[in-house]
Write a protein that holds these residues in place. Sequence first.
Motif, PDB file in Angstrom:
ATOM      1  N   LEU A   1       0.860  -1.188   0.000  1.00 17.94           N
ATOM      2  CA  LEU A   1       0.000   0.000   0.000  1.00 17.94           C
ATOM      3  C   LEU A   1       0.886   1.224   0.000  1.00 17.94           C
ATOM      4  O   LEU A   1       1.808   1.323   0.820  1.00 17.94           O
ATOM      5  N   ILE A   2       0.605   2.149  -0.914  1.00 14.15           N
ATOM      6  CA  ILE A   2       1.379   3.390  -1.032  1.00 14.15           C
ATOM      7  C   ILE A   2       0.405   4.559  -0.964  1.00 14.15           C
ATOM      8  O   ILE A   2      -0.610   4.583  -1.666  1.00 14.15           O
ATOM      9  N   LEU A   3       0.724   5.545  -0.088  1.00 17.07           N
ATOM     10  CA  LEU A   3      -0.113   6.736   0.063  1.00 17.07           C
ATOM     11  C   LEU A   3       0.656   7.933  -0.475  1.00 17.07           C
ATOM     12  O   LEU A   3       1.782   8.204  -0.053  1.00 17.07           O
ATOM     13  N   GLU A   4       0.030   8.654  -1.426  1.00 12.04           N
ATOM     14  CA  GLU A   4       0.604   9.870  -1.991  1.00 12.04           C
ATOM     15  C   GLU A   4      -0.399  10.995  -1.783  1.00 12.04           C
ATOM     16  O   GLU A   4      -1.586  10.838  -2.103  1.00 12.04           O
ATOM     17  N   SER A   5       0.071  12.138  -1.230  1.00 11.46           N
ATOM     18  CA  SER A   5      -0.866  13.211  -0.903  1.00 11.46           C
ATOM     19  C   SER A   5      -0.191  14.558  -1.019  1.00 11.46           C
ATOM     20  O   SER A   5       1.025  14.680  -0.816  1.00 11.46           O
ATOM     21  N   GLU A   6      -0.999  15.569  -1.351  1.00 11.11           N
ATOM     22  CA  GLU A   6      -0.535  16.951  -1.407  1.00 11.11           C
ATOM     23  C   GLU A   6      -1.589  17.828  -0.745  1.00 11.11           C
ATOM     24  O   GLU A   6      -2.765  17.799  -1.145  1.00 11.11           O
ATOM     25  N   PRO A   7      -1.231  18.566   0.296  1.00 11.19           N
ATOM     26  CA  PRO A   7      -2.219  19.394   1.002  1.00 11.19           C
ATOM     27  C   PRO A   7      -2.947  20.341   0.056  1.00 11.19           C
ATOM     28  O   PRO A   7      -2.331  21.012  -0.773  1.00 11.19           O
ATOM     29  N   GLY A   8      -4.298  20.349   0.173  1.00 15.82           N
ATOM     30  CA  GLY A   8      -5.121  21.230  -0.648  1.00 15.82           C
ATOM     31  C   GLY A   8      -5.402  20.702  -2.032  1.00 15.82           C
ATOM     32  O   GLY A   8      -6.210  21.281  -2.762  1.00 15.82           O
ATOM     33  N   VAL A   9      -4.752  19.614  -2.442  1.00 19.37           N
ATOM     34  CA  VAL A   9      -4.955  19.054  -3.784  1.00 19.37           C
ATOM     35  C   VAL A   9      -5.694  17.725  -3.720  1.00 19.37           C
ATOM     36  O   VAL A   9      -6.649  17.491  -4.462  1.00 19.37           O
ATOM     37  N   GLY A  10      -5.259  16.849  -2.819  1.00 25.49           N
ATOM     38  CA  GLY A  10      -5.933  15.565  -2.705  1.00 25.49           C
ATOM     39  C   GLY A  10      -4.978  14.446  -2.364  1.00 25.49           C
ATOM     40  O   GLY A  10      -3.782  14.664  -2.166  1.00 25.49           O
ATOM     41  N   THR A  11      -5.534  13.233  -2.314  1.00 27.18           N
ATOM     42  CA  THR A  11      -4.774  12.058  -1.887  1.00 27.18           C
ATOM     43  C   THR A  11      -5.074  10.889  -2.807  1.00 27.18           C
ATOM     44  O   THR A  11      -6.212  10.735  -3.270  1.00 27.18           O
ATOM     45  N   THR A  12      -4.043  10.070  -3.055  1.00 26.03           N
ATOM     46  CA  THR A  12      -4.207   8.830  -3.812  1.00 26.03           C
ATOM     47  C   THR A  12      -3.604   7.694  -3.003  1.00 26.03           C
ATOM     48  O   THR A  12      -2.433   7.763  -2.616  1.00 26.03           O
ATOM     49  N   VAL A  13      -4.409   6.666  -2.746  1.00 27.09           N
ATOM     50  CA  VAL A  13      -3.939   5.475  -2.051  1.00 27.09           C
ATOM     51  C   VAL A  13      -3.973   4.327  -3.041  1.00 27.09           C
ATOM     52  O   VAL A  13      -5.023   4.046  -3.632  1.00 27.09           O
ATOM     53  N   THR A  14      -2.811   3.662  -3.227  1.00 31.53           N
ATOM     54  CA  THR A  14      -2.683   2.604  -4.229  1.00 31.53           C
ATOM     55  C   THR A  14      -2.343   1.293  -3.550  1.00 31.53           C
ATOM     56  O   THR A  14      -1.378   1.218  -2.780  1.00 31.53           O
ATOM     57  N   VAL A  15      -3.136   0.261  -3.848  1.00 32.97           N
ATOM     58  CA  VAL A  15      -2.870  -1.094  -3.361  1.00 32.97           C
ATOM     59  C   VAL A  15      -2.422  -1.919  -4.563  1.00 32.97           C
ATOM     60  O   VAL A  15      -3.132  -1.989  -5.572  1.00 32.97           O
ATOM     61  N   ARG A  16      -1.269  -2.533  -4.437  1.00 37.72           N
ATOM     62  CA  ARG A  16      -0.717  -3.312  -5.542  1.00 37.72           C
ATOM     63  C   ARG A  16      -0.593  -4.762  -5.099  1.00 37.72           C
ATOM     64  O   ARG A  16       0.083  -5.067  -4.108  1.00 37.72           O
ATOM     65  N   MET A  17      -1.237  -5.680  -5.834  1.00 39.14           N
ATOM     66  CA  MET A  17      -1.185  -7.107  -5.525  1.00 39.14           C
ATOM     67  C   MET A  17      -0.432  -7.838  -6.630  1.00 39.14           C
ATOM     68  O   MET A  17      -0.479  -7.427  -7.789  1.00 39.14           O
ATOM     69  N   PRO A  18       0.245  -8.924  -6.287  1.00 35.54           N
ATOM     70  CA  PRO A  18       1.077  -9.621  -7.270  1.00 35.54           C
ATOM     71  C   PRO A  18       0.267 -10.189  -8.427  1.00 35.54           C
ATOM     72  O   PRO A  18      -0.922 -10.512  -8.289  1.00 35.54           O
ATOM     73  N   ALA A  19       0.951 -10.334  -9.574  1.00 34.65           N
ATOM     74  CA  ALA A  19       0.275 -10.750 -10.808  1.00 34.65           C
ATOM     75  C   ALA A  19      -0.318 -12.147 -10.705  1.00 34.65           C
ATOM     76  O   ALA A  19      -1.324 -12.451 -11.364  1.00 34.65           O
ATOM     77  N   TRP A  20       0.277 -13.018  -9.864  1.00 30.67           N
ATOM     78  CA  TRP A  20      -0.220 -14.402  -9.818  1.00 30.67           C
ATOM     79  C   TRP A  20      -1.643 -14.499  -9.274  1.00 30.67           C
ATOM     80  O   TRP A  20      -2.308 -15.510  -9.440  1.00 30.67           O
TER      81      TRP A  20
END
Length: 766
Positions: A727-746
């Motif tokens: 899980l990776i959280l990317e955020s910028e104050p006043g702009v918004g947030t994106t939370v990404t969950v990455r699961m393996p290809a198998w």
Amino acid sequence: MKLAMFNRIMSNHRGLPLLFPLIAVLVLATLETHVSSTTIGLWMLAVICVWIEIAVFAFRYYSGRLSSDAKKLTTSLTVRYLNANIVWSAMLLIFWSPDNASQDFFLLLLFVAHLSVATATTAYEWRIYLACTMPITGAIVTACLQSNESIYLGVGALVVLVYLFMLAVTKQVIAQGESAISLRLEHDDLIRDLAKAKAQSDSALKEAEAANSQLTISERRFRALVDHAFDGIGIISDDGRIQFATETVARMFDATPEQLIGYRVDHLATPEFRPEVQDALGTLLAKAGNTASMSGWAETFSGRKIWIETTARNMLHDESVNGMVLNVRDATARMSADSELKMHLSVLEKLATGTTMPEVLSELTSAMEEQKPGMRASILLLDEESTLRYGSAPSLPPLYKDIFDGMLANEESGPCGIAASTGEPVIVTDTSNHPIFADRQDLVAKMEIGAVWSFPVKSRDGRVLGSVAMIYRTPRAPSDSDLTFINGAAKLAAVAIERRRAEQRLAEALRTAEIANHSKSQFLANMSHELRTPLNAIIGFSEMIREEMFGPIGTPEYIEYIGDIHSSGRHLLELINDILDISKIEAGQFEIDETWSDLKILARWSADLVRPRAQENQVTLVIDIADNIPQAYVDERAVKQIMLNLLSNATKFTPAGGDVTLSARLADDHDLILSVTDTGIGIEPHLIAKVMEPFGQAEGPMARSHGGTGLGLPITKSLAEIHGGTLILESEPGVGTTVTVRMPAWRTTREGPDQHTDDQAQVAAQ
């Protein structure tokens, strides 16, 4: 021969280029003439030029720039003298005056003198002689004939006769010169050899005197160097006795060179190293020219022990030596430094590898004893009750441990106990007459203790941790280096004891914390049923009342209150569910039930649950699922919770008019990507790590107004990791947030579950 004759002429004529112009100037100044001044000037210029040219020729000859060919040199000089004498003969034509008999007579005398000088200086080579005399003779005869006077005619005839005589004399001079030169050339080699021999003899005498003087100086210098060198030199006979020893060797053994003469070299070694010295002597004597090296402890005449390094060579075959030459070095200081460094490194290595305290202390005492032969080391520890505890004493009898282990550290506990109790060193140089051992002579005799030097072992903050001791069988006083050594050993023991005790305290604290944490997680996990049951009852009954299942309530306010009870109960249930979920995950009791699931259905279900709140907050909810998304092998409940937690957080912190987007796609490497993006308030960069921790929340009025446990993101992260994802959280104050969950290809391939069962189980367990 010709070259030698030519060289004589050149030597005789060195001053002529200067003499003739001076005579010409004198003639101009004293004689009268009837010719024009121009003619006189030209004549004077011609005189100067021809003699300058002769001077240049002489300079080039003496500087070695001309060929050494005698014929060429003679021809060149002949031409130059012929020109010079022709110019000089013109003097008679310029200054001859029939009216002035005295002037004419002066000119005749001058020219006759010229003939005499030319005969004396050039009568070694015919061509040069004729070039110097014929123009002058011709000029005299011509002048006499032109005068038409009987006296001058007689003078002319006389000059001719004299010139013929001079030619005969010149012939004899040339013959004598050639004979003399021939004789000189014949004896030149002999003269040169004699001169060379004399020079060599003189040089050899000087060299011998200088060598003798230098030898004396060198001998004194060598003696000074040998007697004051860092290394000593000695010579021993074939029976191992010292024949010669320098002052340096004598100083090493606290003796004089005279005391060492006749002393057996193997008797200088300590008993344990004596066989090694005898073996080295045998190797040396086996063959002329053999060499041997030996090192070990030796005992000086004063009883000191020193570490000696020696190299020796058999030179019995050399009559000037007639012995075995030894180069001796006292390496005690270096040996002590190396051994002490080795001791420190070995103890620190034991500490770094997790060795137990008894093993570390045993390593330290063994290293101490190795560095100080004949010494026995001891380390005693001091506990919190001021009781002595046995640390290490490898060379002392078991009685030592029986006596001191458990003894109270005080004035009655001997030097080691006194040092531990007072924190001050205790030096006993002779136990036979020291008050501490007055009533313990039997014990001293059993353990063979003649001297005890004990130092306290102190921590960095000054606490006494125990004592370290150096024990000798015979009475002995410590040197400065001994005191420095035991003090360093005490400090090293302090490091070892502090390190191991700190590690023990840390390990106990970690075990206590782990037990407490496990108990907490186990308690919360076990309380799942007890917490949920009453809440379910509260929520159920409040729903029945709110819906007036058994008739109207009657008072409108009750309906509002019951609604509050219902919403509060549901909120409390959500909080408790989050706490229980994170507790189960921490306790390792969260089990997943994986099946092939349709992510589109799971996304719509999650969005439907969040949509009422989104509409209430005036937030637009967008679902963006790629068409090529296949089914995924996941736990449906866990994935629903992941989507629901991310959508709930995004909706909660997005102001009215904002957007929340749930998307799913396959990455280039076929990993499954689930992401939720909002246009909310965002998170400060320094708070991102905090919100990912359990119970961690971002700061700010809007965050506080929504409350919550702060477990949504940590639970979501744990569920993603249980599935082998991130899980990776990317955020910028006043702009918004994106939370990404990455699961393996198998997880999106039909072969995946069988191939990754072990990995999945391991991740779930973690």
